[in-house]
Design a protein around this motif. Structure first.
Motif, PDB file in Angstrom:
ATOM      1  N   GLY A 174     -16.840  21.495 -37.266  1.00  0.00           N
ATOM      2  CA  GLY A 174     -16.743  22.700 -38.077  1.00  0.00           C
ATOM      3  C   GLY A 174     -15.664  23.597 -37.499  1.00  0.00           C
ATOM      4  O   GLY A 174     -14.927  23.204 -36.597  1.00  0.00           O
ATOM      5  N   SER A 175     -15.614  24.810 -37.985  1.00  0.00           N
ATOM      6  CA  SER A 175     -14.587  25.745 -37.523  1.00  0.00           C
ATOM      7  C   SER A 175     -14.890  26.235 -36.110  1.00  0.00           C
ATOM      8  O   SER A 175     -16.013  26.087 -35.606  1.00  0.00           O
ATOM      9  N   ASP A 176     -13.888  26.839 -35.480  1.00  0.00           N
ATOM     10  CA  ASP A 176     -14.084  27.419 -34.149  1.00  0.00           C
ATOM     11  C   ASP A 176     -15.132  28.518 -34.184  1.00  0.00           C
ATOM     12  O   ASP A 176     -15.922  28.672 -33.251  1.00  0.00           O
ATOM     13  N   ASP A 177     -15.158  29.298 -35.241  1.00  0.00           N
ATOM     14  CA  ASP A 177     -16.147  30.373 -35.379  1.00  0.00           C
ATOM     15  C   ASP A 177     -17.562  29.810 -35.464  1.00  0.00           C
ATOM     16  O   ASP A 177     -18.498  30.362 -34.874  1.00  0.00           O
ATOM     17  N   ASP A 178     -17.719  28.723 -36.212  1.00  0.00           N
ATOM     18  CA  ASP A 178     -19.035  28.086 -36.320  1.00  0.00           C
ATOM     19  C   ASP A 178     -19.481  27.536 -34.969  1.00  0.00           C
ATOM     20  O   ASP A 178     -20.638  27.692 -34.573  1.00  0.00           O
ATOM     21  N   PRO A 220     -11.953  19.710 -40.676  1.00  0.00           N
ATOM     22  CA  PRO A 220     -12.589  20.658 -39.764  1.00  0.00           C
ATOM     23  C   PRO A 220     -12.363  20.247 -38.313  1.00  0.00           C
ATOM     24  O   PRO A 220     -12.124  19.079 -38.009  1.00  0.00           O
ATOM     25  N   GLY A 221     -12.441  21.215 -37.438  1.00  0.00           N
ATOM     26  CA  GLY A 221     -12.253  20.949 -36.024  1.00  0.00           C
ATOM     27  C   GLY A 221     -13.479  20.301 -35.403  1.00  0.00           C
ATOM     28  O   GLY A 221     -14.537  20.197 -36.022  1.00  0.00           O
ATOM     29  N   VAL A 281     -22.338  22.935 -41.150  1.00  0.00           N
ATOM     30  CA  VAL A 281     -21.533  22.146 -40.218  1.00  0.00           C
ATOM     31  C   VAL A 281     -22.382  20.986 -39.717  1.00  0.00           C
ATOM     32  O   VAL A 281     -23.584  20.917 -39.963  1.00  0.00           O
TER      33      VAL A 281
END
Length: 98
Positions: free
Chosen positions: A10-14, A57-58, A88
């Motif tokens: 998922g994203s870095d924020d997630d 996504p990362g 995620v």
């Protein structure tokens, strides 16, 4: 002391939200993001660099040391619940709690 890794897609924020949640659980000894320690295998000169398939996504890899088995089970439950809310994916590596 149970030690395992969680792969977050998922994203870095997630990923940061999940890491913050895990560090707040009582009985957690250590939570560390270790994905930044792995070499980046992307080749910027590749003919496929920048294609949409490379823009997904990362991935973040997190190492967790829990004080005991009950705490490890709480980590798994909490990570899975938040991952569902954030939409995620979390995967547990080398864990008897799968």
């Amino acid at each position: 002391m149970p030690q395992f890794r969680i792969r977050i897609t998922g994203s870095d924020d997630d990923a940061r939200a999940i890491i913050n949640l895990l560090t707040s659980i009582e009985g957690i000894e250590h939570v560390e993001e270790i994905s930044g320690l792995m070499p980046n295998m992307d080749d910027p000169d590749s003919s496929s660099a920048g294609l949409p398939d490379d823009e997904g996504p990362g991935m973040t890899l997190v190492e967790v040391d829990a004080g005991n088995d009950a705490t490890a089970a709480k980590v798994r439950d909490a990570a899975e619940a938040l991952a569902r809310d954030l939409d995620v994916i979390v995967e547990f590596e080398n864990s008897e709690y799968e």
